[in-house]
Write a protein that holds these residues in place. Structure first.
Motif, short mmCIF file in Angstrom:
data_model
loop_
_atom_site.label_atom_id
_atom_site.label_comp_id
_atom_site.label_asym_id
_atom_site.label_seq_id
_atom_site.Cartn_x
_atom_site.Cartn_y
_atom_site.Cartn_z
N GLY A 246 3.41 3.86 -10.67
CA GLY A 246 1.56 4.04 -11.21
C GLY A 246 0.64 3.45 -10.82
N MET A 247 1.00 1.78 -9.84
CA MET A 247 -0.15 1.64 -9.00
C MET A 247 -0.44 0.85 -10.66
SD MET A 247 -0.44 3.04 -5.65
CE MET A 247 -1.71 2.24 -5.18
N ALA A 248 0.27 0.26 -10.44
CA ALA A 248 -0.37 -1.11 -12.06
C ALA A 248 0.29 -2.17 -11.36
CB ALA A 248 0.36 -0.87 -13.21
N PHE A 249 -0.78 -3.35 -11.68
CA PHE A 249 -0.54 -4.81 -11.24
C PHE A 249 0.50 -4.86 -11.91
CE2 PHE A 249 -0.38 -9.14 -11.38
CZ PHE A 249 -1.37 -9.70 -9.78
N GLY A 250 1.37 -5.46 -11.42
CA GLY A 250 3.13 -5.34 -11.32
C GLY A 250 3.91 -5.54 -10.88
N ILE A 251 5.07 -4.64 -11.62
CA ILE A 251 6.49 -4.45 -10.79
C ILE A 251 5.53 -3.24 -11.23
CG2 ILE A 251 8.37 -2.72 -11.71
CD1 ILE A 251 8.65 -5.62 -12.02
N ASP A 252 5.22 -1.93 -10.93
CA ASP A 252 4.91 -0.93 -9.98
C ASP A 252 4.26 -1.83 -8.98
OD1 ASP A 252 5.17 -0.23 -12.64
OD2 ASP A 252 3.04 1.30 -12.60
N GLY A 253 3.17 -2.07 -8.77
CA GLY A 253 2.55 -2.17 -7.56
C GLY A 253 3.37 -3.08 -6.51
N MET A 254 4.50 -4.53 -6.84
CA MET A 254 5.33 -4.84 -6.01
C MET A 254 6.22 -3.43 -5.28
SD MET A 254 5.14 -8.14 -4.73
CE MET A 254 4.34 -9.31 -5.91
N ALA A 255 6.67 -3.30 -6.02
CA ALA A 255 7.74 -2.33 -5.38
C ALA A 255 7.21 -1.53 -4.84
CB ALA A 255 8.38 -1.24 -7.05
N MET A 256 6.65 -1.05 -4.53
CA MET A 256 5.38 -0.28 -3.71
C MET A 256 5.45 -1.23 -2.31
SD MET A 256 2.73 2.25 -5.53
CE MET A 256 3.02 3.48 -4.52
N ARG A 257 4.44 -1.82 -2.56
CA ARG A 257 4.91 -3.24 -1.50
C ARG A 257 6.26 -3.67 -0.87
NH1 ARG A 257 0.20 -5.47 -1.62
NH2 ARG A 257 -1.60 -5.30 -3.41
N GLY A 258 6.89 -3.17 -1.87
CA GLY A 258 8.50 -3.82 -0.83
C GLY A 258 9.14 -2.41 -0.33
N ALA A 259 8.43 -1.36 -0.46
CA ALA A 259 8.62 -0.03 0.07
C ALA A 259 7.48 -0.06 1.16
CB ALA A 259 8.64 0.85 -0.76
N LEU A 260 6.44 -0.58 1.07
CA LEU A 260 5.65 -0.52 2.32
C LEU A 260 6.41 -1.20 3.68
CD1 LEU A 260 1.78 -0.10 0.07
CD2 LEU A 260 3.59 1.60 1.77
N SER A 261 7.13 -2.64 3.60
CA SER A 261 7.17 -3.29 3.82
C SER A 261 8.42 -2.68 5.30
CB SER A 261 7.11 -4.54 3.26
OG SER A 261 8.64 -4.40 2.62
N LYS A 262 8.88 -1.85 4.32
CA LYS A 262 10.08 -1.01 6.11
C LYS A 262 9.20 0.40 6.27
CE LYS A 262 12.69 -3.71 4.19
NZ LYS A 262 13.34 -5.43 5.57
N GLY A 263 8.52 0.30 6.08
CA GLY A 263 7.23 1.15 7.20
C GLY A 263 7.05 2.82 6.07
N ALA A 264 8.01 2.84 5.08
CA ALA A 264 8.51 4.26 4.89
C ALA A 264 7.17 4.32 3.22
CB ALA A 264 9.28 4.44 3.32
N PRO A 265 7.35 5.54 3.07
CA PRO A 265 5.71 6.84 2.77
C PRO A 265 6.07 6.08 1.32
CG PRO A 265 7.34 8.34 3.38
CD PRO A 265 7.95 6.89 3.99
N VAL A 266 5.16 6.09 0.30
CA VAL A 266 5.26 5.99 -0.79
C VAL A 266 4.45 6.92 -2.03
CG1 VAL A 266 6.29 3.05 -1.01
CG2 VAL A 266 3.80 4.16 -1.14
N ILE A 267 4.78 6.82 -3.08
CA ILE A 267 3.51 8.35 -3.75
C ILE A 267 2.13 7.29 -4.90
CG2 ILE A 267 3.07 10.86 -5.37
CD1 ILE A 267 6.00 11.05 -3.51
N GLY A 268 1.04 6.75 -5.68
CA GLY A 268 1.17 6.56 -6.60
C GLY A 268 0.63 7.65 -7.25
#
Length: 421
Positions: free
Chosen positions: A146-168
Protein backbone atom coordinates in the motif's frame (compact mmCIF):
# COMPACT_ATOMS: atom_id res chain seq x y z
CA UNK A 1 -15.29 4.91 -24.66
CA UNK A 2 -13.09 5.64 -21.66
CA UNK A 3 -15.34 8.54 -20.74
CA UNK A 4 -18.26 6.18 -20.18
CA UNK A 5 -16.19 3.91 -17.94
CA UNK A 6 -15.13 6.89 -15.83
CA UNK A 7 -18.77 8.06 -15.73
CA UNK A 8 -19.82 4.67 -14.35
CA UNK A 9 -16.90 4.47 -11.90
CA UNK A 10 -17.69 7.89 -10.42
CA UNK A 11 -21.49 7.68 -10.59
CA UNK A 12 -22.93 8.45 -7.13
CA UNK A 13 -25.72 6.33 -5.70
CA UNK A 14 -24.32 2.99 -6.85
CA UNK A 15 -21.95 0.76 -4.92
CA UNK A 16 -19.20 -1.22 -6.64
CA UNK A 17 -21.24 -4.41 -6.22
CA UNK A 18 -24.10 -2.92 -8.22
CA UNK A 19 -21.72 -1.65 -10.90
CA UNK A 20 -20.26 -5.16 -11.23
CA UNK A 21 -23.82 -6.50 -11.41
CA UNK A 22 -24.48 -4.24 -14.41
CA UNK A 23 -21.65 -5.96 -16.26
CA UNK A 24 -23.72 -9.17 -16.17
CA UNK A 25 -26.46 -7.44 -18.16
CA UNK A 26 -24.54 -5.04 -20.40
CA UNK A 27 -21.54 -5.46 -22.67
CA UNK A 28 -19.67 -2.43 -21.34
CA UNK A 29 -20.09 0.98 -19.68
CA UNK A 30 -21.14 2.63 -22.94
CA UNK A 31 -24.13 0.30 -23.16
CA UNK A 32 -25.01 1.11 -19.54
CA UNK A 33 -24.83 4.83 -20.30
CA UNK A 34 -27.16 4.68 -23.31
CA UNK A 35 -29.66 2.28 -21.73
CA UNK A 36 -33.03 3.71 -20.71
CA UNK A 37 -35.19 3.39 -17.61
CA UNK A 38 -36.99 0.34 -19.03
CA UNK A 39 -33.69 -1.50 -19.42
CA UNK A 40 -32.66 -0.66 -15.86
CA UNK A 41 -36.10 -1.72 -14.63
CA UNK A 42 -35.50 -5.26 -15.89
CA UNK A 43 -32.69 -5.72 -13.38
CA UNK A 44 -34.51 -6.89 -10.26
CA UNK A 45 -31.44 -6.64 -8.03
CA UNK A 46 -31.35 -2.84 -8.41
CA UNK A 47 -33.34 -0.67 -6.01
CA UNK A 48 -35.48 2.20 -7.25
CA UNK A 49 -32.89 4.68 -5.97
CA UNK A 50 -30.14 2.91 -7.89
CA UNK A 51 -32.19 2.93 -11.10
CA UNK A 52 -32.75 6.64 -10.66
CA UNK A 53 -29.02 7.15 -10.10
CA UNK A 54 -28.35 5.56 -13.49
CA UNK A 55 -30.52 8.24 -15.05
CA UNK A 56 -27.80 10.79 -14.28
CA UNK A 57 -26.06 11.16 -17.66
CA UNK A 58 -23.85 14.10 -16.72
CA UNK A 59 -20.36 13.41 -18.09
CA UNK A 60 -18.69 16.67 -17.06
CA UNK A 61 -16.73 15.06 -14.23
CA UNK A 62 -15.69 12.10 -16.40
CA UNK A 63 -14.48 14.42 -19.16
CA UNK A 64 -12.49 16.47 -16.66
CA UNK A 65 -10.86 13.35 -15.21
CA UNK A 66 -9.98 12.15 -18.69
CA UNK A 67 -8.29 15.46 -19.46
CA UNK A 68 -6.34 15.27 -16.20
CA UNK A 69 -5.14 11.76 -17.02
CA UNK A 70 -3.94 12.89 -20.43
CA UNK A 71 -2.14 15.89 -18.94
CA UNK A 72 -0.49 13.89 -16.14
CA UNK A 73 0.26 10.86 -18.35
CA UNK A 74 -1.84 8.58 -16.16
CA UNK A 75 -3.07 5.44 -17.92
CA UNK A 76 -6.55 3.95 -17.54
CA UNK A 77 -7.47 0.27 -17.28
CA UNK A 78 -11.15 -0.70 -17.47
CA UNK A 79 -13.04 -3.70 -16.15
CA UNK A 80 -13.44 -5.18 -19.65
CA UNK A 81 -9.82 -4.70 -20.76
CA UNK A 82 -7.86 -7.89 -21.41
CA UNK A 83 -5.08 -6.65 -19.12
CA UNK A 84 -7.46 -6.17 -16.17
CA UNK A 85 -6.42 -8.71 -13.49
CA UNK A 86 -8.84 -11.64 -13.46
CA UNK A 87 -8.43 -12.26 -9.73
CA UNK A 88 -9.56 -8.71 -9.02
CA UNK A 89 -12.39 -8.93 -11.55
CA UNK A 90 -13.79 -11.91 -9.66
CA UNK A 91 -14.18 -10.27 -6.24
CA UNK A 92 -17.65 -9.11 -5.22
CA UNK A 93 -16.91 -5.39 -5.54
CA UNK A 94 -14.23 -4.81 -8.20
CA UNK A 95 -13.39 -1.26 -9.33
CA UNK A 96 -14.71 -0.41 -12.78
CA UNK A 97 -11.64 1.68 -13.56
CA UNK A 98 -8.01 1.54 -12.44
CA UNK A 99 -5.65 4.46 -12.98
CA UNK A 100 -1.95 3.69 -13.13
CA UNK A 101 1.52 5.04 -13.74
CA UNK A 102 4.37 2.81 -14.82
CA UNK A 103 4.16 -0.58 -16.53
CA UNK A 104 1.52 -3.18 -15.75
CA UNK A 105 2.81 -6.68 -14.97
CA UNK A 106 1.19 -9.83 -16.32
CA UNK A 107 -1.16 -10.06 -13.37
CA UNK A 108 -2.49 -13.53 -14.08
CA UNK A 109 0.73 -15.31 -15.06
CA UNK A 110 2.82 -14.69 -11.93
CA UNK A 111 2.19 -15.05 -8.19
CA UNK A 112 1.35 -11.68 -6.63
CA UNK A 113 1.93 -11.51 -2.88
CA UNK A 114 0.73 -8.63 -0.73
CA UNK A 115 3.02 -7.65 2.13
CA UNK A 116 1.39 -5.42 4.73
CA UNK A 117 1.89 -4.32 8.30
CA UNK A 118 2.08 -1.43 10.70
CA UNK A 119 3.28 2.03 9.82
CA UNK A 120 4.92 2.25 13.27
CA UNK A 121 7.18 -0.76 12.84
CA UNK A 122 9.97 -1.95 15.12
CA UNK A 123 13.52 -2.47 13.90
CA UNK A 124 12.80 -6.20 13.80
CA UNK A 125 9.66 -5.63 11.74
CA UNK A 126 11.43 -3.37 9.25
CA UNK A 127 14.30 -5.81 8.75
CA UNK A 128 11.92 -8.76 8.41
CA UNK A 129 9.75 -6.91 5.88
CA UNK A 130 12.78 -6.01 3.78
CA UNK A 131 14.03 -9.60 3.84
CA UNK A 132 10.63 -11.06 2.99
CA UNK A 133 10.18 -8.64 0.09
CA UNK A 134 13.63 -9.53 -1.21
CA UNK A 135 13.07 -13.28 -0.88
CA UNK A 136 9.62 -13.18 -2.50
CA UNK A 137 11.13 -11.36 -5.47
CA UNK A 138 14.05 -13.81 -5.71
CA UNK A 139 11.62 -16.73 -5.75
CA UNK A 140 9.65 -15.26 -8.67
CA UNK A 141 6.85 -13.50 -6.83
CA UNK A 142 5.74 -9.88 -7.20
CA UNK A 143 5.34 -7.81 -4.04
CA UNK A 144 2.14 -5.76 -3.77
CA UNK A 145 1.67 -3.23 -1.00
CA UNK A 146 0.00 0.00 0.00
CA UNK A 147 3.00 2.36 -0.24
CA UNK A 148 2.63 3.33 3.42
CA UNK A 149 5.57 4.13 5.62
CA UNK A 150 6.88 1.21 7.69
CA UNK A 151 6.29 -2.44 6.75
CA UNK A 152 4.69 -1.75 3.35
CA UNK A 153 7.42 0.50 2.03
CA UNK A 154 10.25 -1.60 3.44
CA UNK A 155 8.96 -4.79 1.79
CA UNK A 156 8.84 -2.96 -1.54
CA UNK A 157 12.39 -1.68 -1.08
CA UNK A 158 13.54 -5.23 -0.47
CA UNK A 159 11.95 -6.41 -3.72
CA UNK A 160 13.26 -3.42 -5.67
CA UNK A 161 16.80 -4.18 -4.46
CA UNK A 162 16.60 -7.40 -6.49
CA UNK A 163 15.58 -5.57 -9.64
CA UNK A 164 12.08 -7.05 -9.44
CA UNK A 165 8.85 -5.24 -10.38
CA UNK A 166 6.46 -4.24 -7.60
CA UNK A 167 2.91 -2.90 -7.45
CA UNK A 168 1.91 -0.04 -5.18
CA UNK A 169 -1.83 0.30 -4.55
CA UNK A 170 -2.79 3.80 -3.46
CA UNK A 171 -5.52 5.32 -1.31
CA UNK A 172 -5.30 8.54 -3.32
CA UNK A 173 -4.87 9.68 -6.92
CA UNK A 174 -1.90 8.32 -8.85
CA UNK A 175 -0.40 11.82 -8.85
CA UNK A 176 -0.60 12.24 -5.06
CA UNK A 177 2.38 11.15 -2.94
CA UNK A 178 1.38 9.98 0.53
CA UNK A 179 3.23 9.98 2.85
CA UNK A 180 5.55 12.63 1.44
CA UNK A 181 8.56 10.89 3.00
CA UNK A 182 8.04 8.06 0.49
CA UNK A 183 8.50 10.31 -2.56
CA UNK A 184 11.68 8.50 -3.68
CA UNK A 185 9.92 5.14 -3.27
CA UNK A 186 7.07 6.34 -5.50
CA UNK A 187 9.58 7.27 -8.18
CA UNK A 188 11.31 3.87 -7.94
CA UNK A 189 8.02 1.97 -8.13
CA UNK A 190 6.87 3.93 -11.17
CA UNK A 191 10.11 3.08 -12.99
CA UNK A 192 10.30 -0.58 -11.90
CA UNK A 193 6.64 -1.49 -11.64
CA UNK A 194 3.40 0.42 -11.37
CA UNK A 195 1.38 2.68 -9.09
CA UNK A 196 -2.25 1.59 -9.17
CA UNK A 197 -5.42 3.20 -7.81
CA UNK A 198 -9.16 3.40 -8.35
CA UNK A 199 -9.18 7.06 -7.32
CA UNK A 200 -9.13 9.82 -9.92
CA UNK A 201 -6.14 12.17 -10.25
CA UNK A 202 -5.93 14.73 -7.48
CA UNK A 203 -7.90 12.64 -4.95
CA UNK A 204 -6.41 13.28 -1.49
CA UNK A 205 -5.74 10.44 1.00
CA UNK A 206 -9.07 10.64 2.85
CA UNK A 207 -9.69 8.18 5.65
CA UNK A 208 -12.49 6.25 3.95
CA UNK A 209 -10.29 5.61 0.91
CA UNK A 210 -8.03 3.15 2.68
CA UNK A 211 -10.49 0.37 3.58
CA UNK A 212 -11.61 0.51 -0.07
CA UNK A 213 -7.98 0.42 -1.20
CA UNK A 214 -7.32 -2.67 0.93
CA UNK A 215 -9.82 -4.81 -0.99
CA UNK A 216 -7.79 -4.15 -4.15
CA UNK A 217 -4.51 -5.12 -2.48
CA UNK A 218 -5.94 -8.48 -1.40
CA UNK A 219 -8.03 -8.93 -4.54
CA UNK A 220 -5.00 -8.67 -6.82
CA UNK A 221 -3.01 -11.27 -4.94
CA UNK A 222 -2.79 -15.00 -4.40
CA UNK A 223 -2.00 -14.42 -0.75
CA UNK A 224 -1.44 -11.72 1.86
CA UNK A 225 1.58 -11.71 4.19
CA UNK A 226 1.26 -9.76 7.46
CA UNK A 227 4.67 -9.01 8.95
CA UNK A 228 3.90 -6.91 12.03
CA UNK A 229 0.54 -5.44 13.01
CA UNK A 230 -1.07 -4.21 16.24
CA UNK A 231 -4.60 -5.15 17.25
CA UNK A 232 -6.22 -2.21 15.45
CA UNK A 233 -4.46 -2.00 12.11
CA UNK A 234 -5.34 -1.52 8.47
CA UNK A 235 -3.24 -4.62 7.79
CA UNK A 236 -5.83 -6.68 9.65
CA UNK A 237 -8.58 -5.21 7.46
CA UNK A 238 -6.59 -6.34 4.43
CA UNK A 239 -6.17 -9.80 5.97
CA UNK A 240 -9.91 -10.05 6.65
CA UNK A 241 -10.73 -9.01 3.10
CA UNK A 242 -8.24 -11.58 1.83
CA UNK A 243 -9.95 -14.32 3.82
CA UNK A 244 -13.37 -13.20 2.55
CA UNK A 245 -12.04 -13.30 -1.02
CA UNK A 246 -10.66 -16.82 -0.58
CA UNK A 247 -7.01 -15.74 -0.48
CA UNK A 248 -4.32 -17.27 1.73
CA UNK A 249 -3.20 -15.31 4.78
CA UNK A 250 0.40 -15.70 5.97
CA UNK A 251 1.96 -14.23 9.10
CA UNK A 252 5.51 -13.79 10.35
CA UNK A 253 5.31 -14.64 14.07
CA UNK A 254 6.27 -11.73 16.33
CA UNK A 255 7.32 -11.14 19.90
CA UNK A 256 4.37 -11.90 22.18
CA UNK A 257 5.39 -9.08 24.52
CA UNK A 258 5.35 -6.39 21.82
CA UNK A 259 2.08 -4.53 21.21
CA UNK A 260 2.82 -4.02 17.50
CA UNK A 261 2.73 -7.81 17.01
CA UNK A 262 -0.50 -8.58 18.87
CA UNK A 263 -2.75 -8.25 15.84
CA UNK A 264 -0.58 -10.35 13.53
CA UNK A 265 -0.05 -13.00 16.22
CA UNK A 266 -3.82 -13.06 16.68
CA UNK A 267 -4.20 -14.01 13.03
CA UNK A 268 -2.09 -17.10 13.71
CA UNK A 269 -4.53 -18.08 16.43
CA UNK A 270 -7.34 -17.67 13.90
CA UNK A 271 -5.71 -20.06 11.42
CA UNK A 272 -3.28 -17.99 9.34
CA UNK A 273 -0.18 -19.76 8.01
CA UNK A 274 3.05 -19.09 9.94
CA UNK A 275 6.07 -18.45 7.70
CA UNK A 276 9.69 -17.43 8.21
CA UNK A 277 10.90 -16.92 4.63
CA UNK A 278 9.69 -15.67 1.28
CA UNK A 279 10.08 -19.15 -0.18
CA UNK A 280 7.58 -20.55 2.32
CA UNK A 281 5.04 -18.10 0.92
CA UNK A 282 5.75 -18.37 -2.81
CA UNK A 283 6.14 -22.17 -2.75
CA UNK A 284 2.41 -22.46 -2.03
CA UNK A 285 1.80 -21.50 -5.68
CA UNK A 286 4.43 -23.64 -7.43
CA UNK A 287 1.80 -25.89 -9.00
CA UNK A 288 -0.32 -22.93 -10.09
CA UNK A 289 2.58 -21.21 -11.86
CA UNK A 290 4.83 -23.95 -13.24
CA UNK A 291 8.22 -22.74 -14.39
CA UNK A 292 7.72 -19.29 -12.85
CA UNK A 293 8.88 -20.07 -9.32
CA UNK A 294 12.38 -20.96 -8.18
CA UNK A 295 13.52 -22.05 -4.75
CA UNK A 296 15.69 -19.52 -2.95
CA UNK A 297 15.42 -20.11 0.78
CA UNK A 298 18.90 -19.36 2.03
CA UNK A 299 19.74 -16.67 4.55
CA UNK A 300 19.12 -13.16 3.26
CA UNK A 301 21.60 -10.36 3.80
CA UNK A 302 18.87 -7.74 3.66
CA UNK A 303 18.52 -5.58 6.75
CA UNK A 304 16.96 -2.30 7.73
CA UNK A 305 19.77 0.24 7.89
CA UNK A 306 20.21 2.37 11.03
CA UNK A 307 19.00 5.49 9.22
CA UNK A 308 15.83 3.66 8.13
CA UNK A 309 15.11 2.57 11.70
CA UNK A 310 15.81 6.09 12.96
CA UNK A 311 13.47 7.54 10.34
CA UNK A 312 10.77 5.10 11.44
CA UNK A 313 11.18 6.26 15.03
CA UNK A 314 10.79 9.88 13.95
CA UNK A 315 7.74 9.06 11.85
CA UNK A 316 6.14 7.36 14.85
CA UNK A 317 6.33 10.60 16.79
CA UNK A 318 4.65 12.64 14.06
CA UNK A 319 0.96 13.44 14.20
CA UNK A 320 0.24 12.45 10.61
CA UNK A 321 -3.03 11.29 9.04
CA UNK A 322 -4.06 8.63 11.52
CA UNK A 323 -6.23 6.64 9.15
CA UNK A 324 -3.64 6.04 6.44
CA UNK A 325 -2.91 2.49 7.56
CA UNK A 326 -5.23 1.81 10.43
CA UNK A 327 -8.73 2.34 11.72
CA UNK A 328 -8.29 4.59 14.74
CA UNK A 329 -10.87 4.73 17.48
CA UNK A 330 -11.36 7.64 19.89
CA UNK A 331 -9.40 7.22 23.10
CA UNK A 332 -10.40 8.65 26.46
CA UNK A 333 -6.94 10.13 26.87
CA UNK A 334 -7.44 12.19 23.74
CA UNK A 335 -10.77 13.51 24.97
CA UNK A 336 -9.33 14.43 28.38
CA UNK A 337 -6.41 16.21 26.73
CA UNK A 338 -8.76 18.13 24.47
CA UNK A 339 -10.86 19.34 27.40
CA UNK A 340 -7.79 20.61 29.27
CA UNK A 341 -6.38 22.56 26.32
CA UNK A 342 -9.28 24.70 25.12
CA UNK A 343 -7.02 27.34 23.62
CA UNK A 344 -5.27 24.78 21.44
CA UNK A 345 -8.59 23.48 20.18
CA UNK A 346 -9.89 27.00 19.50
CA UNK A 347 -6.77 27.93 17.53
CA UNK A 348 -6.07 24.69 15.70
CA UNK A 349 -7.52 23.46 12.45
CA UNK A 350 -10.43 21.18 13.23
CA UNK A 351 -10.24 17.69 11.75
CA UNK A 352 -12.96 16.44 9.44
CA UNK A 353 -16.26 16.10 11.29
CA UNK A 354 -14.73 17.27 14.57
CA UNK A 355 -18.24 18.30 15.65
CA UNK A 356 -18.91 14.63 16.40
CA UNK A 357 -17.33 15.14 19.83
CA UNK A 358 -19.97 17.71 20.84
CA UNK A 359 -23.09 15.95 19.58
CA UNK A 360 -26.02 15.80 22.01
CA UNK A 361 -26.97 13.40 23.41
CA UNK A 362 -23.41 12.14 24.01
CA UNK A 363 -22.14 9.15 22.07
CA UNK A 364 -20.57 6.02 23.47
CA UNK A 365 -17.04 5.14 22.39
CA UNK A 366 -18.39 2.49 20.00
CA UNK A 367 -20.90 4.92 18.49
CA UNK A 368 -18.19 7.54 18.05
CA UNK A 369 -15.95 4.98 16.33
CA UNK A 370 -18.70 4.27 13.82
CA UNK A 371 -19.40 7.98 13.22
CA UNK A 372 -15.68 8.49 12.52
CA UNK A 373 -15.92 5.99 9.66
CA UNK A 374 -18.72 7.89 7.92
CA UNK A 375 -18.04 10.39 5.18
CA UNK A 376 -20.34 12.79 3.35
CA UNK A 377 -21.71 10.05 1.07
CA UNK A 378 -23.58 6.89 2.04
CA UNK A 379 -21.73 3.66 2.80
CA UNK A 380 -22.94 0.07 2.81
CA UNK A 381 -23.32 -1.38 6.29
CA UNK A 382 -21.08 -4.29 5.22
CA UNK A 383 -18.32 -1.84 4.34
CA UNK A 384 -18.87 0.04 7.60
CA UNK A 385 -18.32 -3.21 9.51
CA UNK A 386 -15.02 -3.71 7.68
CA UNK A 387 -13.91 -0.10 8.15
CA UNK A 388 -14.74 -0.02 11.87
CA UNK A 389 -13.23 -3.39 12.72
CA UNK A 390 -16.29 -4.14 14.89
CA UNK A 391 -18.58 -7.16 14.75
CA UNK A 392 -21.78 -7.09 12.70
CA UNK A 393 -23.93 -7.32 15.83
CA UNK A 394 -22.11 -4.44 17.53
CA UNK A 395 -22.45 -2.23 14.46
CA UNK A 396 -26.12 -3.08 14.01
CA UNK A 397 -26.96 -2.23 17.64
CA UNK A 398 -24.92 0.98 17.55
CA UNK A 399 -26.57 2.13 14.30
CA UNK A 400 -29.98 1.71 15.86
CA UNK A 401 -28.98 3.98 18.74
CA UNK A 402 -27.31 6.48 16.40
CA UNK A 403 -30.50 6.67 14.34
CA UNK A 404 -32.54 7.32 17.50
CA UNK A 405 -30.09 10.07 18.48
CA UNK A 406 -30.44 11.61 15.03
CA UNK A 407 -26.77 11.13 14.12
CA UNK A 408 -27.21 8.82 11.12
CA UNK A 409 -29.82 8.00 8.52
CA UNK A 410 -30.49 4.39 7.54
CA UNK A 411 -31.25 4.18 3.82
CA UNK A 412 -32.75 1.46 1.61
CA UNK A 413 -30.37 -1.14 0.26
CA UNK A 414 -28.55 -1.70 3.59
CA UNK A 415 -26.92 1.74 3.41
CA UNK A 416 -26.18 4.31 6.08
CA UNK A 417 -25.34 7.99 5.87
CA UNK A 418 -24.26 10.68 8.34
CA UNK A 419 -27.10 13.05 9.23
CA UNK A 420 -25.69 16.54 8.75
CA UNK A 421 -28.82 18.35 9.92
Amino acid sequence: MLMHWIWLATLPGLHDRQKALLMQYFRDAEDVFFADADAYGCIEELSQEEREALGNKDTALAEDILRQCQRLKIHILTYRDAAYPSRLRNISDPPMVLYYKGVLPEFDSIPLIAVVGTRKASGYGLTTAKRMGSQIAECGGVVVSGMAFGIDGMAMRGALSKGAPVIGVLGSGADVVYPSSNRSLYADVEVNGCLLTEFAPGTPPMKWNFPKRNRIISGLCCGVLVVEAPEKSGALITARRAADQGRDVFVVPGNIDVASCKGSNGLLRDGAIAVSSGWEVVSEYAAQFPGKIRRVDGASMQTAYPDEVALAAREEEKTSLKVAQNTDFPRKAKKEKASKKKKEIDNSAAPLYSDAETMKPPLTETEQAIVNCLGPAYILVDDLIVASGLTAGTVSAALTMLQIKGVVKLLPGNRVQRNEK
